[in-house]
Design an enzyme around this catalytic site. Structure first.
Site, short mmCIF file in Angstrom:
data_model
loop_
_atom_site.label_atom_id
_atom_site.label_comp_id
_atom_site.label_asym_id
_atom_site.label_seq_id
_atom_site.Cartn_x
_atom_site.Cartn_y
_atom_site.Cartn_z
NE ARG A 61 -3.21 -0.09 3.04
CZ ARG A 61 -2.72 0.02 4.29
NH1 ARG A 61 -2.12 1.13 4.66
NH2 ARG A 61 -2.83 -0.97 5.13
CE1 TYR A 115 -15.29 16.55 -13.85
CE2 TYR A 115 -14.45 15.83 -11.73
CZ TYR A 115 -14.97 15.54 -12.97
OH TYR A 115 -15.13 14.24 -13.33
C1 LIG Z 1 -10.79 19.44 -14.22
C2 LIG Z 1 -11.00 18.05 -13.73
N1 LIG Z 1 -10.56 17.74 -12.52
C3 LIG Z 1 -10.71 16.50 -12.02
C4 LIG Z 1 -11.35 15.52 -12.75
C5 LIG Z 1 -11.54 14.17 -12.13
O1 LIG Z 1 -10.67 13.22 -12.62
P1 LIG Z 1 -11.04 11.68 -12.59
O2 LIG Z 1 -12.06 11.48 -13.67
O3 LIG Z 1 -9.74 11.00 -12.83
O4 LIG Z 1 -11.59 11.37 -11.24
C6 LIG Z 1 -11.81 15.79 -14.03
C7 LIG Z 1 -12.49 14.74 -14.83
O5 LIG Z 1 -13.12 14.99 -15.81
C8 LIG Z 1 -11.64 17.11 -14.53
O6 LIG Z 1 -12.11 17.44 -15.75
#
Ligand SMILES: Cc1ncc(COP(=O)(O)O)c(C=O)c1O
Length: 396
Positions: A61, A115
């Site tokens: 881990r 996001y």
């Molecule tokens: C700007 C941004 N941050 C974080 C993420 C999250 O990444 P993950 O899909 O690997 O969890 C995304 C996914 O689309 C994203 O566009």
């Protein structure tokens, strides 16, 4: 210390970083070490591993040279970083980074253009723990100071916003926060450290959804968090406490993707700019939201702070409704319809920021379409978009 961490350029760093001889034994790509149990020579050996578990094989881990190579390479790309932790997705990286700095009673300032799953984490996990989130205008700049209260512990940034592409004044926000002892975290997925070395711009904690450009081929989920010395130990502790771990196969895919990041990003950049500039000329398009084009909010900041632009941007249709947008996207031949981005393939996605926003209002002349421009010939993508947009304008 990373090998090859001298004054070489980032394009060279991504080729050499993390490839320590002690980890690779000379194999070019750090080999895939699959491990849970590590066997010790003696009880004394086990005890010495317990005393210094971070810099030797200890337990699966905690990683093996496969994960260490990728983490080390990502650290190398952020001058001023103490280290990098890896996660099984970008969302896991964001969640653990926030948990490493926030305590019940704290307040988090979160950019309104973030996001959506980052918002969901604030709502679903932080709020019930007694951590309040206030959302702020992505274009607030140094005015963020007016929002600080005694309880403000952290400011989260995402620049540009991954749906609407406002570019934030990251250095001004980071400087204002630093003055008050407030930590800044940046989702730097769009630019990557190659186009925006976040820690050098004053950010304390830089987060990547490596799923996108680091992996680069749409075949693995991966996240990373890189932090300054002040925040790295807390980040590592929290990561261990949550039992976060990345499988060696995914870490190896991340390392392999990283080696070609510079050349891929340059092609994504060139293709996206060509398509974006062409879109600006079509009567079916009201606005193009691309940080490197003057129509994008914060474009001047992009010019000042960034070393390049990646392949993700959006455009607002000149009128039309959801059905017209669906018809446009469904009719495209070279654009896949799907979440994520950062792979070699082009994608088109309908996005609706209005119901998500709380601190600002999203107003537009028509529906929004987000494009990821892959590595196809831009002329083919433009011809495809032209057919779709011509159909749209003819049917209005
Ligand atoms: C700007 C941004 N941050 C974080 C993420 C999250 O990444 P993950 O899909 O690997 O969890 C995304 C996914 O689309 C994203 O566009």
């Amino acid at each position: 210390m990373s090998e090859g961490n001298g004054k070489i350029r980032p394009a060279t760093q991504i080729v050499v970083a993390g490839r320590r001889k002690a980890w690779t034994q000379g194999v070019v790509n750090p080999p895939v070490w699959r491990a849970s149990t590590i066997l010790f020579d003696s009880v004394a050996d086990l005890r010495s591993a317990v005393a210094s578990p971070n810099d030797r094989l200890y337990y699966g881990r905690r990683g093996t040279p496969t994960q260490w190579a990728l983490a080390d390479a990502l650290t190398t790309l952020e001058p001023g970083a103490a280290g990098t932790m890896l996660y099984p997705s970008g969302v896991a990286a964001i969640s653990v980074a926030l948990m490493s700095v926030l305590r019940p009673g704290d307040e988090l300032l979160m950019v309104d253009s973030t996001y959506e799953p980052t918002r969901a984490f604030c709502r679903g996990v932080l709020a019930p723990m007694g951590i309040a989130t206030r959302f702020y205008d992505p274009l607030i700049g140094a005015g963020i100071t007016d929002l600080f209260t005694e309880k403000t512990r952290a400011v989260f940034l995402e620049s540009p916003g991954s749906l609407t592409f406002e570019v934030q004044d990251v250095p001004a926000i980071a400087a204002a926060a630093k003055e008050r002892g407030i930590v800044t975290l940046l989702d730097n997925t769009w630019a990557t450290p190659l186009y925006f070395p976040a820690l050098a711009k004053g950010v304390d904690i830089s987060i990547l959804a490596c799923t996108k450009y680091i992996v680069g081929h749409s075949d693995a989920m991966l996240g990373s968090v890189t932090a300054t010395p002040e925040y790295f130990e807390g980040l590592r502790r929290t990561t261990y406490q949550f039992g976060q771990h990345v499988g060696p196969d995914d870490a190896a895919l991340g390392s392999r993707g990283l080696r070609t990041l510079d050349v891929r990003l340059r092609q994504h950049q060139a293709g996206a700019l060509e398509v974006a500039r062409w879109l600006e000329t079509h009567p079916g398009v009201a606005r193009v939201l691309h940080p490197a084009l003057p129509g994008c909010p914060g474009h001047e900041l992009w010019k000042r702070d960034f070393l390049g632009a990646s392949g993700l941007f959006a455009f607002v249709m000149a009128g039309g409704d959801d059905a017209a947008r669906a018809a446009l996207i469904d009719g495209l031949e070279h654009f896949g319809i799907g979440f994520s981005w950062g792979g070699y393939e082009s994608l088109a996605l309908p996005v609706d920021p209005a119901p998500i926003r709380t601190a600002t209002r999203w107003r537009a002349e028509g529906p929004l379409v987000r494009l990821h421009i892959g590595l196809e010939a831009p002329a083919d993508l433009i011809a495809d978009l032209k057919r779709g947009l011509d159909r749209f304008t003819a049917g209005r």
